[in-house]
Design a protein around this motif. Sequence first.
Motif, mmCIF file in Angstrom:
data_model
loop_
_atom_site.group_PDB
_atom_site.id
_atom_site.type_symbol
_atom_site.label_atom_id
_atom_site.label_comp_id
_atom_site.label_asym_id
_atom_site.label_seq_id
_atom_site.Cartn_x
_atom_site.Cartn_y
_atom_site.Cartn_z
ATOM 1 N N VAL A 42 0.870 -1.191 0.000
ATOM 2 C CA VAL A 42 0.000 0.000 0.000
ATOM 3 C C VAL A 42 0.901 1.233 0.000
ATOM 4 O O VAL A 42 1.663 1.457 0.944
ATOM 5 C CB VAL A 42 -0.953 -0.004 1.219
ATOM 6 C CG1 VAL A 42 -1.831 1.239 1.221
ATOM 7 C CG2 VAL A 42 -1.813 -1.269 1.227
ATOM 8 N N SER A 43 0.814 2.010 -1.072
ATOM 9 C CA SER A 43 1.691 3.172 -1.245
ATOM 10 C C SER A 43 1.205 4.364 -0.431
ATOM 11 O O SER A 43 0.030 4.429 -0.044
ATOM 12 C CB SER A 43 1.705 3.596 -2.713
ATOM 13 O OG SER A 43 2.243 2.583 -3.515
ATOM 14 N N GLY A 74 14.206 8.709 4.806
ATOM 15 C CA GLY A 74 14.549 7.481 4.070
ATOM 16 C C GLY A 74 13.484 6.400 4.205
ATOM 17 O O GLY A 74 13.804 5.212 4.203
ATOM 18 N N ASP A 75 12.207 6.819 4.316
ATOM 19 C CA ASP A 75 11.129 5.836 4.511
ATOM 20 C C ASP A 75 10.719 5.125 3.226
ATOM 21 O O ASP A 75 9.999 4.129 3.275
ATOM 22 C CB ASP A 75 9.869 6.519 5.074
ATOM 23 C CG ASP A 75 10.077 7.034 6.487
ATOM 24 O OD1 ASP A 75 11.091 6.644 7.109
ATOM 25 O OD2 ASP A 75 9.237 7.828 6.967
ATOM 26 N N PHE A 76 11.140 5.670 2.061
ATOM 27 C CA PHE A 76 10.651 5.123 0.786
ATOM 28 C C PHE A 76 11.711 4.300 0.062
ATOM 29 O O PHE A 76 12.883 4.662 0.040
ATOM 30 C CB PHE A 76 10.203 6.253 -0.146
ATOM 31 C CG PHE A 76 9.017 7.024 0.377
ATOM 32 C CD1 PHE A 76 7.756 6.450 0.395
ATOM 33 C CD2 PHE A 76 9.167 8.319 0.851
ATOM 34 C CE1 PHE A 76 6.657 7.143 0.883
ATOM 35 C CE2 PHE A 76 8.071 9.026 1.344
ATOM 36 C CZ PHE A 76 6.820 8.441 1.362
ATOM 37 N N VAL A 77 11.271 3.182 -0.546
ATOM 38 C CA VAL A 77 12.158 2.427 -1.435
ATOM 39 C C VAL A 77 12.287 3.196 -2.746
ATOM 40 O O VAL A 77 13.312 3.194 -3.397
ATOM 41 C CB VAL A 77 11.582 1.032 -1.789
ATOM 42 C CG1 VAL A 77 12.663 0.125 -2.350
ATOM 43 C CG2 VAL A 77 10.881 0.391 -0.647
ATOM 44 N N SER A 92 8.545 0.108 5.056
ATOM 45 C CA SER A 92 7.857 -0.639 6.119
ATOM 46 C C SER A 92 6.833 -1.618 5.539
ATOM 47 O O SER A 92 6.638 -2.712 6.079
ATOM 48 C CB SER A 92 7.173 0.335 7.084
ATOM 49 O OG SER A 92 6.320 1.201 6.362
ATOM 50 N N GLU A 93 6.182 -1.220 4.431
ATOM 51 C CA GLU A 93 5.197 -2.112 3.791
ATOM 52 C C GLU A 93 5.892 -3.354 3.248
ATOM 53 O O GLU A 93 5.465 -4.480 3.490
ATOM 54 C CB GLU A 93 4.530 -1.405 2.596
ATOM 55 C CG GLU A 93 3.486 -0.398 2.965
ATOM 56 C CD GLU A 93 2.164 -1.035 3.350
ATOM 57 O OE1 GLU A 93 1.746 -2.022 2.714
ATOM 58 O OE2 GLU A 93 1.547 -0.542 4.311
ATOM 59 N N ILE A 97 5.625 -7.365 4.525
ATOM 60 C CA ILE A 97 5.140 -8.423 3.615
ATOM 61 C C ILE A 97 6.202 -9.518 3.437
ATOM 62 O O ILE A 97 5.939 -10.703 3.642
ATOM 63 C CB ILE A 97 4.747 -7.815 2.244
ATOM 64 C CG1 ILE A 97 3.531 -6.884 2.402
ATOM 65 C CG2 ILE A 97 4.463 -8.919 1.228
ATOM 66 C CD1 ILE A 97 3.228 -6.022 1.190
ATOM 67 N N THR A 98 7.419 -9.109 3.091
ATOM 68 C CA THR A 98 8.440 -10.131 2.776
ATOM 69 C C THR A 98 8.890 -10.886 4.024
ATOM 70 O O THR A 98 9.278 -12.046 3.939
ATOM 71 C CB THR A 98 9.656 -9.507 2.043
ATOM 72 O OG1 THR A 98 10.187 -8.458 2.842
ATOM 73 C CG2 THR A 98 9.272 -8.973 0.681
ATOM 74 N N SER A 99 8.797 -10.232 5.199
ATOM 75 C CA SER A 99 9.220 -10.932 6.414
ATOM 76 C C SER A 99 8.252 -12.067 6.762
ATOM 77 O O SER A 99 8.586 -12.963 7.534
ATOM 78 C CB SER A 99 9.338 -9.963 7.592
ATOM 79 O OG SER A 99 8.050 -9.493 7.920
ATOM 80 N N ARG A 100 7.049 -12.033 6.172
ATOM 81 C CA ARG A 100 6.100 -13.138 6.384
ATOM 82 C C ARG A 100 6.224 -14.201 5.291
ATOM 83 O O ARG A 100 5.405 -15.109 5.188
ATOM 84 C CB ARG A 100 4.664 -12.584 6.388
ATOM 85 C CG ARG A 100 4.332 -11.804 7.662
ATOM 86 C CD ARG A 100 2.902 -11.286 7.631
ATOM 87 N NE ARG A 100 2.794 -10.050 6.875
ATOM 88 C CZ ARG A 100 1.732 -9.706 6.136
ATOM 89 N NH1 ARG A 100 0.693 -10.513 6.051
ATOM 90 N NH2 ARG A 100 1.715 -8.563 5.488
#
Length: 196
Positions: A42-43, A74-77, A92-93, A97-100
């Motif tokens: 979610v952007s 620096g919150d954005f990829v 953070s999004e 996601i990937t950590s799950r």
Amino acid sequence: MEESKNVFPGRKLVVISGPSGCGKDTVAKTLISKDPRLALSVSATTRRPRQGETDGVDYHFISAAAFRDGVEHGDFVEYAEYSGNCYGTLKSEIRSITSRGLAAILVIETRGAANIIAEYPECLSVFLMPPSVEILRHRLIGRGTDNMDEIERRMALAAEEMKLSGRYRYTVVNDDLTQCVNEISSLIDGYCFELN
Ligand code: 5GP
């Protein structure tokens, strides 16, 4: 402290890009509803919510000042300005996601996609092509969310965006939704999960 680059597993990033109105959101939502191994990134955006959009579900709707703060911290990829508003993918999004063990679906415009592809060349990048420019215009008018000035702006951007399709790992034409979703599903199966 500045976060180091490539902090996410690139093969768990699915970038879906293409011109506004080509059906990216519908394709992404359909993919996610069919496959529990996928989640939407979610952007954040400074755009105002459209009718029917929910904060935290469709976007994180934030002010221009909050967006600037996020960039500074620096919150954005990646982030980009599009048609007068800012849009960005939050670290953070992607992290949550990937950590799950899930794959993150990023539905983003082409400059943001180019940045992700540059940083994560191993990501699964898909350019969604409308069947024709006329059909794209009809879809933008038909969804009834933008006025004619905005539609013309988006059509001009679309012409530029479609020139960039060669930079993506795959191009898929979104003529028939089911066929398009099935095609991308099998790309995801083979690419994001084959090593698991
Ligand atoms: P819309 O205003 O139609 O929701 O979005 C405008 C464009 O911004 C679309 O092409 C959409 O895919 C793109 N977009 C949405 N979120 C992001 C994001 O986080 N980063 C970038 N670069 N583009 C985004």
